[in-house]
Design a protein around this motif. Structure first.
Motif, PDB file in Angstrom:
ATOM      1  N   VAL A   4       1.316  -1.306   0.167  1.00  0.00           N
ATOM      2  CA  VAL A   4       0.018   0.000   0.042  1.00  0.00           C
ATOM      3  C   VAL A   4       0.876   1.378   0.011  1.00  0.00           C
ATOM      4  O   VAL A   4       2.206   1.195   0.939  1.00  0.00           O
ATOM      5  CB  VAL A   4      -0.908  -0.532   1.280  1.00  0.00           C
ATOM      6  CG1 VAL A   4      -2.043  -1.381   1.198  1.00  0.00           C
ATOM      7  CG2 VAL A   4       0.077   0.289   1.944  1.00  0.00           C
ATOM      8  N   GLY A   5       0.887   2.269  -0.340  1.00  0.00           N
ATOM      9  CA  GLY A   5       1.640   3.433  -0.922  1.00  0.00           C
ATOM     10  C   GLY A   5       1.013   4.542   0.698  1.00  0.00           C
ATOM     11  O   GLY A   5      -0.267   4.322   1.757  1.00  0.00           O
ATOM     12  N   LEU A   6       1.264   5.762   0.811  1.00  0.00           N
ATOM     13  CA  LEU A   6       1.196   6.413   2.362  1.00  0.00           C
ATOM     14  C   LEU A   6       0.261   7.445   2.289  1.00  0.00           C
ATOM     15  O   LEU A   6       0.235   6.982   3.753  1.00  0.00           O
ATOM     16  CB  LEU A   6       2.379   7.652   2.102  1.00  0.00           C
ATOM     17  CG  LEU A   6       3.842   7.580   1.801  1.00  0.00           C
ATOM     18  CD1 LEU A   6       5.072   8.751   1.900  1.00  0.00           C
ATOM     19  CD2 LEU A   6       4.094   6.575   2.340  1.00  0.00           C
ATOM     20  N   ALA A   7      -0.621   7.028   1.840  1.00  0.00           N
ATOM     21  CA  ALA A   7      -2.288   7.479   2.250  1.00  0.00           C
ATOM     22  C   ALA A   7      -2.660   6.275   2.126  1.00  0.00           C
ATOM     23  O   ALA A   7      -3.810   7.360   3.333  1.00  0.00           O
ATOM     24  CB  ALA A   7      -3.313   7.993   0.530  1.00  0.00           C
ATOM     25  N   ALA A   8      -2.753   5.216   2.113  1.00  0.00           N
ATOM     26  CA  ALA A   8      -3.692   4.703   2.809  1.00  0.00           C
ATOM     27  C   ALA A   8      -3.049   4.130   4.298  1.00  0.00           C
ATOM     28  O   ALA A   8      -3.981   3.708   5.260  1.00  0.00           O
ATOM     29  CB  ALA A   8      -3.803   3.209   2.326  1.00  0.00           C
ATOM     30  N   LEU A   9      -1.655   4.360   4.277  1.00  0.00           N
ATOM     31  CA  LEU A   9      -1.090   4.272   5.692  1.00  0.00           C
ATOM     32  C   LEU A   9      -2.054   5.592   7.018  1.00  0.00           C
ATOM     33  O   LEU A   9      -1.738   5.592   8.207  1.00  0.00           O
ATOM     34  CB  LEU A   9       0.806   4.346   5.913  1.00  0.00           C
ATOM     35  CG  LEU A   9       1.415   3.920   7.346  1.00  0.00           C
ATOM     36  CD1 LEU A   9       0.909   3.153   7.747  1.00  0.00           C
ATOM     37  CD2 LEU A   9       2.916   4.705   6.878  1.00  0.00           C
ATOM     38  N   ASP A  10      -1.777   7.073   5.986  1.00  0.00           N
ATOM     39  CA  ASP A  10      -1.951   7.813   6.708  1.00  0.00           C
ATOM     40  C   ASP A  10      -3.590   7.061   7.538  1.00  0.00           C
ATOM     41  O   ASP A  10      -4.146   7.431   8.261  1.00  0.00           O
ATOM     42  CB  ASP A  10      -2.904   9.570   5.439  1.00  0.00           C
ATOM     43  CG  ASP A  10      -1.704   9.762   5.214  1.00  0.00           C
ATOM     44  OD1 ASP A  10      -0.472  10.035   6.559  1.00  0.00           O
ATOM     45  OD2 ASP A  10      -1.202  10.690   4.207  1.00  0.00           O
ATOM     46  N   THR A  11      -5.049   6.687   6.514  1.00  0.00           N
ATOM     47  CA  THR A  11      -5.279   6.049   6.362  1.00  0.00           C
ATOM     48  C   THR A  11      -5.851   5.219   7.470  1.00  0.00           C
ATOM     49  O   THR A  11      -6.965   5.634   8.701  1.00  0.00           O
ATOM     50  CB  THR A  11      -6.028   5.978   5.521  1.00  0.00           C
ATOM     51  OG1 THR A  11      -6.771   6.682   4.973  1.00  0.00           O
ATOM     52  CG2 THR A  11      -8.236   5.618   6.105  1.00  0.00           C
ATOM     53  N   ALA A  12      -4.451   3.921   7.901  1.00  0.00           N
ATOM     54  CA  ALA A  12      -4.831   3.279   8.908  1.00  0.00           C
ATOM     55  C   ALA A  12      -4.213   3.798   9.697  1.00  0.00           C
ATOM     56  O   ALA A  12      -5.237   3.363  11.230  1.00  0.00           O
ATOM     57  CB  ALA A  12      -3.332   2.092   7.866  1.00  0.00           C
ATOM     58  N   LEU A  13      -3.336   4.812   9.939  1.00  0.00           N
ATOM     59  CA  LEU A  13      -2.779   5.114  11.494  1.00  0.00           C
ATOM     60  C   LEU A  13      -3.949   6.364  12.319  1.00  0.00           C
ATOM     61  O   LEU A  13      -4.334   6.381  13.395  1.00  0.00           O
ATOM     62  CB  LEU A  13      -0.985   6.570  11.334  1.00  0.00           C
ATOM     63  CG  LEU A  13      -0.387   6.197  11.202  1.00  0.00           C
ATOM     64  CD1 LEU A  13       1.286   6.319  10.385  1.00  0.00           C
ATOM     65  CD2 LEU A  13       0.357   4.785  11.563  1.00  0.00           C
ATOM     66  N   ALA A  14      -5.130   6.852  11.922  1.00  0.00           N
ATOM     67  CA  ALA A  14      -5.646   7.638  11.924  1.00  0.00           C
ATOM     68  C   ALA A  14      -7.166   6.561  12.396  1.00  0.00           C
ATOM     69  O   ALA A  14      -7.254   7.422  13.924  1.00  0.00           O
ATOM     70  CB  ALA A  14      -6.508   8.569  10.817  1.00  0.00           C
ATOM     71  N   ALA A  15      -7.073   5.948  12.027  1.00  0.00           N
ATOM     72  CA  ALA A  15      -8.038   4.780  13.114  1.00  0.00           C
ATOM     73  C   ALA A  15      -7.144   3.644  12.782  1.00  0.00           C
ATOM     74  O   ALA A  15      -8.160   2.933  14.387  1.00  0.00           O
ATOM     75  CB  ALA A  15      -8.892   3.758  11.379  1.00  0.00           C
TER      76      ALA A  15
END
Length: 102
Positions: A4-15
């Motif tokens: 996955v890319g960084l945008a997916a990681l951003d979302t995952a961290l926020a969740a």
């Protein structure tokens, strides 16, 4: 094993999804993505029971090689694990927040 890319990681961290950093401790202390948990690849198999139970486990390293290995290992154990493309280097180069030190 998925990547996955960084945008997916951003979302995952926020969740609140678990993100495992598989770099060595000295690398982790120099720079890291905020909120990651360190389990170095050199200790990964011995410490695999520390991986939290989650829908998806995100795995990050410096640029993606070690995280791909660790995510593949977890997938072989039936854990939905994804590797973060570009790793910590891409995260830092993107200008996102970082942490350092202890």
């Amino acid at each position: 094993m998925r990547e996955v890319g960084l945008a997916a990681l951003d979302t995952a961290l926020a969740a609140g999804a678990p993100v495992i950093d598989v770099r060595e401790r000295d690398e982790y202390l120099q720079v890291r993505v905020p909120g990651v948990t360190l389990i170095p690849l050199s200790e990964f198999v011995a410490r695999a029971d520390e991986i939290p139970d989650a829908d998806t486990v995100y795995v990050i390293c410096a640029v993606g090689g070690r995280s791909s290995q660790a995510a593949s290992y977890l997938a072989g154990r039936g854990i939905n694990a994804v590797s973060v493309a570009g790793g910590t280097v891409a995260w830092q180069q993107s200008g996102r927040d970082i942490e350092a030190g202890v």
